[in-house]
Design a protein around this motif. Structure first.
Motif, PDB file in Angstrom:
ATOM      1  N   TRP A   8       0.848  -1.212   0.000  1.00 39.35           N
ATOM      2  CA  TRP A   8       0.000   0.000   0.000  1.00 39.35           C
ATOM      3  C   TRP A   8       0.881   1.259   0.000  1.00 39.35           C
ATOM      4  CZ3 TRP A   8      -4.743  -0.331  -1.391  1.00 39.35           C
ATOM      5  CH2 TRP A   8      -5.559  -1.388  -0.985  1.00 39.35           C
ATOM      6  N   ASP A   9       1.918   1.236   0.848  1.00 37.26           N
ATOM      7  CA  ASP A   9       2.795   2.415   0.926  1.00 37.26           C
ATOM      8  C   ASP A   9       3.482   2.657  -0.416  1.00 37.26           C
ATOM      9  OD1 ASP A   9       2.070   2.735   3.531  1.00 37.26           O
ATOM     10  OD2 ASP A   9       3.837   1.729   4.374  1.00 37.26           O
ATOM     11  N   TYR A  10       3.884   1.570  -1.057  1.00 32.61           N
ATOM     12  CA  TYR A  10       4.557   1.705  -2.348  1.00 32.61           C
ATOM     13  C   TYR A  10       3.594   2.274  -3.393  1.00 32.61           C
ATOM     14  CZ  TYR A  10       7.441   0.623  -6.355  1.00 32.61           C
ATOM     15  OH  TYR A  10       8.175   0.731  -7.496  1.00 32.61           O
ATOM     16  N   ILE A  11       2.354   1.781  -3.383  1.00 34.22           N
ATOM     17  CA  ILE A  11       1.345   2.297  -4.322  1.00 34.22           C
ATOM     18  C   ILE A  11       1.164   3.802  -4.125  1.00 34.22           C
ATOM     19  CG2 ILE A  11      -1.138   2.294  -4.852  1.00 34.22           C
ATOM     20  CD1 ILE A  11      -1.095  -0.750  -4.374  1.00 34.22           C
ATOM     21  N   LYS A  12       1.099   4.217  -2.860  1.00 35.75           N
ATOM     22  CA  LYS A  12       0.903   5.645  -2.593  1.00 35.75           C
ATOM     23  C   LYS A  12       2.079   6.456  -3.137  1.00 35.75           C
ATOM     24  CE  LYS A  12      -0.244   5.108   1.805  1.00 35.75           C
ATOM     25  NZ  LYS A  12      -0.371   5.476   3.201  1.00 35.75           N
ATOM     26  N   SER A  13       3.302   5.938  -2.951  1.00 37.37           N
ATOM     27  CA  SER A  13       4.457   6.698  -3.437  1.00 37.37           C
ATOM     28  C   SER A  13       4.486   6.706  -4.974  1.00 37.37           C
ATOM     29  CB  SER A  13       5.764   6.155  -2.855  1.00 37.37           C
ATOM     30  OG  SER A  13       6.099   4.946  -3.472  1.00 37.37           O
ATOM     31  N   VAL A  14       4.097   5.599  -5.604  1.00 38.18           N
ATOM     32  CA  VAL A  14       4.077   5.550  -7.080  1.00 38.18           C
ATOM     33  C   VAL A  14       3.061   6.549  -7.620  1.00 38.18           C
ATOM     34  CG1 VAL A  14       3.313   4.085  -9.021  1.00 38.18           C
ATOM     35  CG2 VAL A  14       4.897   3.173  -7.328  1.00 38.18           C
ATOM     36  N   MET A  15       1.922   6.705  -6.922  1.00 40.35           N
ATOM     37  CA  MET A  15       0.833   7.537  -7.431  1.00 40.35           C
ATOM     38  C   MET A  15       0.919   8.999  -6.982  1.00 40.35           C
ATOM     39  SD  MET A  15      -0.654   5.587  -9.388  1.00 40.35           S
ATOM     40  CE  MET A  15      -1.990   6.664  -9.862  1.00 40.35           C
ATOM     41  N   GLU A  16       1.976   9.331  -6.226  1.00 38.50           N
ATOM     42  CA  GLU A  16       2.080  10.681  -5.672  1.00 38.50           C
ATOM     43  C   GLU A  16       1.944  11.779  -6.736  1.00 38.50           C
ATOM     44  OE1 GLU A  16       5.646  11.273  -3.421  1.00 38.50           O
ATOM     45  OE2 GLU A  16       4.601  10.695  -1.581  1.00 38.50           O
TER      46      GLU A  16
END
Ligand code: SF4
Length: 267
Positions: A8-16
């Motif tokens: 989830w954290d990685y998804i958030k950083s990818v979509m920033e």
């Protein structure tokens, strides 16, 4: 939570930085099919590099032989997805697992220890998802004919609007190509969801499960960009052309030994 916290954290950083795509499911001109034949997602993402497997099944009408690799794939899917399908009542969990093992016979018994470990992972993910009220569905039917695919296509799990595809390998050498094929699959689901309900889908997840010596879960977050979207449409058109013209695409330079048609093409 279905996905581990770090995913989830990685998804958030990818979509920033947000996301932009020219090829969206709702842009008719961008996704319109060029042929009448409508392939399935498993046809456009099959391990056969030339798609001769599709030619054999759909044009030459050769029935697909079953083999250990296919059975193992079905078994791993069932073990992993069952806890998400059922109401996880603790006293019944082992019973569900045993009934899956019994229905697959010797192959399942050979890998029973690893499969049970995988099942425990899946139970933990399913319980967390329920506790946190994260909406998901298992193998939901998504209409796909308007993007030139079969009537319905179904990701293994749809988590909110994130398609998750599960893939497994029994040969370590197949790991990378299997993950790559499934990136195409999640992009196909994204296009179908977009054309169906007009909601953008920019992220998918591929879960690779390896049962070699230890149980290993590899999560791949897939950014569904224009390159991947176009690759889906090209793969769709290539397979549809083979079906429509009936041309044998021939053999690739090398074939995976796990291909169910290996005995047919290399007789
Ligand atoms: S044996 Fe090779 S050519 Fe035949 S279907 Fe399998 S991968 Fe394709």
């Amino acid at each position: 939570m279905v996905l581990p916290r770090w995913v989830w954290d990685y998804i958030k950083s990818v979509m920033e930085g947000g996301s932009y795509a020219d090829v969206r499911g709702w842009f008719r001109d961008a996704v319109a099919p060029r042929h009448l034949a409508r392939p399935t997602v498993s046809e456009i993402t099959s391990p056969c590099p030339t798609k001769r497997d599709v030619y054999l099944r759909r044009v030459s009408k050769v029935a697909m032989p079953d083999n250990d690799a296919l059975q193992m794939g079905r078994l791993i899917h069932e073990v992993f997805l069952t806890p998400f399908r059922i109401e996880p009542v603790f006293s019944k969990l082992d019973e569900y697992f045993e009934s899956i093992i019994n229905s697959y016979g010797e192959l399942a018994i050979k890998y029973k220890g690893s499969l049970y470990e995988l099942y425990r992972h899946a139970v933990a993910f399913a319980l967390q998802a329920r506790e946190e009220n994260i909406p998901y569905s298992v193998e939901p039917l998504i209409p796909a004919s308007s993007i030139g695919l079969s009537d319905f296509i179904k990701p293994d799990i749809l988590l909110g609007f994130i398609p998750i595809e599960v893939v497994s390998s029994i040969q370590p050498s197949d790991d990378v190509s299997n993950i790559g094929r499934k990136e195409l699959a999640v992009a196909a689901y994204a296009l179908a969801i977009e054309t169906w309900i007009g909601h953008p889908v920019d992220i998918g997840v591929v879960l690779h499960i390896s049962l070699n010596s230890i149980v290993k879960l590899t999560w791949r977050v897939v950014r569904i960009d224009d390159t991947l979207r176009r690759a889906v449409l090209d793969a769709r058109d290539n397979v549809a052309r083979i079906v429509e013209t009936g041309e044998d695409p021939g053999l690739p330079q090398s074939c995976p030994r796990t291909c169910p048609f290996y005995g047919v093409c290399h007789a």
